[in-house]
Motif scaffolding. Structure first.
Motif, short mmCIF file in Angstrom:
data_model
loop_
_atom_site.label_atom_id
_atom_site.label_comp_id
_atom_site.label_asym_id
_atom_site.label_seq_id
_atom_site.Cartn_x
_atom_site.Cartn_y
_atom_site.Cartn_z
N SER A 128 0.82 -1.21 0.00
CA SER A 128 0.00 0.00 0.00
C SER A 128 0.86 1.26 0.00
N SER A 129 1.98 1.22 0.70
CA SER A 129 2.91 2.37 0.69
C SER A 129 3.43 2.61 -0.71
N VAL A 130 3.76 1.54 -1.41
CA VAL A 130 4.23 1.67 -2.79
C VAL A 130 3.12 2.25 -3.66
N THR A 131 1.89 1.77 -3.47
CA THR A 131 0.76 2.21 -4.29
C THR A 131 0.53 3.71 -4.15
N VAL A 132 0.42 4.21 -2.92
CA VAL A 132 0.09 5.63 -2.74
C VAL A 132 1.23 6.52 -3.21
N GLY A 146 -5.93 7.63 -10.72
CA GLY A 146 -6.91 7.15 -9.77
C GLY A 146 -6.36 5.97 -9.01
N VAL A 147 -6.84 5.78 -7.77
CA VAL A 147 -6.47 4.62 -6.97
C VAL A 147 -7.73 3.94 -6.45
N LEU A 148 -7.85 2.66 -6.72
CA LEU A 148 -8.93 1.86 -6.18
C LEU A 148 -8.36 0.98 -5.08
N ASP A 149 -8.86 1.17 -3.87
CA ASP A 149 -8.42 0.38 -2.73
C ASP A 149 -9.15 -0.95 -2.77
N ALA A 150 -8.56 -1.92 -3.47
CA ALA A 150 -9.20 -3.22 -3.65
C ALA A 150 -8.94 -4.17 -2.49
N ASP A 151 -8.19 -3.73 -1.52
CA ASP A 151 -7.96 -4.54 -0.31
C ASP A 151 -9.14 -4.28 0.63
N ILE A 152 -10.25 -4.92 0.33
CA ILE A 152 -11.51 -4.64 1.03
C ILE A 152 -11.39 -4.89 2.54
N TYR A 153 -10.74 -5.97 2.93
CA TYR A 153 -10.61 -6.29 4.35
C TYR A 153 -9.58 -5.41 5.05
N GLY A 154 -8.48 -5.11 4.36
CA GLY A 154 -7.38 -4.37 4.98
C GLY A 154 -7.19 -3.00 4.38
N HIS A 155 -8.28 -2.30 4.09
CA HIS A 155 -8.21 -0.99 3.44
C HIS A 155 -7.38 0.01 4.26
N SER A 156 -6.53 0.76 3.56
CA SER A 156 -5.68 1.74 4.24
C SER A 156 -5.37 2.96 3.38
N ILE A 157 -5.82 2.95 2.13
CA ILE A 157 -5.45 4.02 1.19
C ILE A 157 -5.92 5.41 1.64
N PRO A 158 -7.17 5.59 2.06
CA PRO A 158 -7.60 6.95 2.45
C PRO A 158 -6.71 7.57 3.52
N LEU A 223 -4.65 4.06 -13.65
CA LEU A 223 -5.43 3.58 -12.51
C LEU A 223 -4.60 2.54 -11.77
N LEU A 224 -4.40 2.75 -10.48
CA LEU A 224 -3.68 1.80 -9.65
C LEU A 224 -4.66 1.06 -8.75
N LEU A 225 -4.53 -0.25 -8.69
CA LEU A 225 -5.38 -1.08 -7.84
C LEU A 225 -4.53 -1.66 -6.72
N ASP A 226 -4.86 -1.33 -5.49
CA ASP A 226 -4.13 -1.87 -4.34
C ASP A 226 -4.80 -3.18 -3.95
N LEU A 227 -4.22 -4.31 -4.38
CA LEU A 227 -4.82 -5.62 -4.14
C LEU A 227 -4.48 -6.14 -2.75
N PRO A 228 -5.32 -7.02 -2.21
CA PRO A 228 -4.96 -7.69 -0.96
C PRO A 228 -3.84 -8.70 -1.24
N PRO A 229 -3.15 -9.15 -0.21
CA PRO A 229 -2.09 -10.15 -0.42
C PRO A 229 -2.66 -11.45 -0.98
N GLY A 230 -1.84 -12.16 -1.72
CA GLY A 230 -2.23 -13.49 -2.17
C GLY A 230 -2.90 -13.52 -3.53
N ALA A 235 -8.01 -10.95 -6.64
CA ALA A 235 -7.11 -11.05 -7.79
C ALA A 235 -7.82 -11.69 -8.98
N ILE A 236 -8.63 -12.69 -8.72
CA ILE A 236 -9.37 -13.36 -9.79
C ILE A 236 -10.42 -12.42 -10.37
N SER A 237 -11.13 -11.70 -9.48
CA SER A 237 -12.17 -10.77 -9.94
C SER A 237 -11.59 -9.67 -10.81
#
Length: 378
Positions: A128-132, A146-158, A223-230, A235-237
């Motif tokens: 996430s640090s790299v993304t922002v 644009g940045v989409l915080d795709a780490d739904i469980y571990g969101h931290s971008i805002p 557009l940057l997508l901050d994915l969750p780990p793994g 990732a599939i979606s």
């Protein structure tokens, strides 16, 4: 002798005022309700806001006031704010998106937006640090990002981008807030406090689909997508929703982390996506005497890049190495990415150099799996 202001000259000045969220002239968006120029040169302008709770009402008022005040022959400027009704909001949405059902613009054949999915095999590598920082550096170059915080469980971008702003809804369209010149959307903007998100896979997919289709991103360069780990559901979606998204793998030098990161990149073999490169974070700690301590070992980034190059059959470069720097963490906590707060520091310079390499990359089919079986069948 100064020419008196007229309704036409005032309207021409308002045509230079862009809406902060949409990025288009307020005259084109139907936001100018009325203009009245008095005999003494004073001007009254009435402006429509999209919603009563518009978070940018002050900024819009300031932009309008300044633009009108600069018109020769203008006296006092008074700005009155009104709110669009449902019909006007629907018309605005149609003007921006048309009457068709929402689609994901980045998945359309003619899209020129470069989409980078920032992935990692495991948590805690600084993805996430790299993304922002990449987002802020690209925006600072003048690109629309644009940045989409795709780490739904571990969101931290805002938090890391220093914003608590909420999206504005116009009819069925969502206007994302911006920070440091970057448009941002995150599930954190729709939850109360630090409430956890407890969803299964189908809910995650639907949320990502809405973030991509219902949000009005405008004409983005990147557009940057901050994915969750793994390599799980998200990732599939993303591979299904934006097949042209390219994967950027973040790892640390540690061999164990590199092996896991390699899996995150190797998903491209199944999703037929391009791996655009590897970023090694926490590469070394600079000591007071100028020496380097390799806290997490060395060579992980090169190892991942080399193995992914062999796996996908095209060059996967090591885009850069980022030092282990407490200032990077402090900048994230403060909401000002280090590429902005300390751009000339070793860490800021390393991140900016990676952003520069991404900014000049050209689109094409090089490195993209075409799904062709090259095995000879006898």
């Amino acid at each position: 002798m100064t020419t008196a202001a007229t309704e036409d000259t005032v309207r021409a000045a308002l045509a230079t005022v862009t809406d902060p969220e949409i990025g288009r002239p307020i005259t084109d968006l139907g936001m100018v309700k009325s203009i009245r120029v008095a005999e003494d040169g004073s001007v009254d302008v009435a402006i429509y806001l999209t919603t009563a709770g518009c978070p940018l009402r002050t900024e819009i008022t300031q932009r309008v006031t300044k633009a009108v005040a600069d018109v020769p022959g203008t006296g006092a400027v008074r700005v009155e704010l009104d709110v669009m009704n449902d019909e006007q909001r629907t018309e605005l949405r149609r003007g921006l998106r048309g009457d068709s059902e929402p689609v994901i613009p980045f998945a359309q054949p003619g899209s020129l937006t470069r989409v980078y999915a920032i992935a990692s095999g495991k948590g805690g590598v600084g993805k996430s640090s790299v993304t922002v920082n990449l987002a802020a550096a690209l925006a600072d170059r003048g690109l629309k990002v644009g940045v989409l915080d795709a780490d739904i469980y571990g969101h931290s971008i805002p938090r890391m981008m220093g914003t608590e702003a909420k999206p504005t809804q116009v009819d069925s369209m969502i206007m994302p807030p911006a920070s440091h010149g970057v448009k941002i959307i995150s599930i954190a903007m729709f939850t109360s406090g630090n409430t956890p998100v407890v969803w299964r896979g189908p809910m995650l997919h639907r949320a990502l689909q809405q973030f991509l289709a219902d949000v009005f991103w405008g004409d983005l360069d990147v557009l940057l997508l901050d994915l969750p780990p793994g390599t799980g559901d998200v990732a599939i979606s993303i591979a299904q929703l934006i097949p042209g998204a390219e994967i950027l793998v973040v790892t640390t030098p540690q061999t164990a982390a590199a092996e896991v990161a390699e899996r995150a990149g190797a998903i491209a073999l199944q999703t037929r996506q391009r791996v655009c490169g590897v970023v090694e974070n926490m590469s070394w700690l600079t000591l007071p005497d100028g020496g380097r301590m390799e806290v997490f070992g060395a060579g992980g980034g090169e190892q991942v890049a080399a193995r992914l190059t062999r796996a996908v059959g095209s060059d996967v470069p090591l885009l850069g190495q980022i030092p282990l720097d407490p200032a990077l963490r402090e900048a994230g906590d403060a909401g000002i990415p280090i590429v902005l707060s300390a751009p000339d520091s070793p860490t800021g310079s390393a991140l900016r150099a990676i952003a520069d390499r991404l900014a000049v990359r050209k689109r094409g089919l090089a490195g993209m799996s075409l799904g062709i079986d090259t095995t000879r069948h006898l």
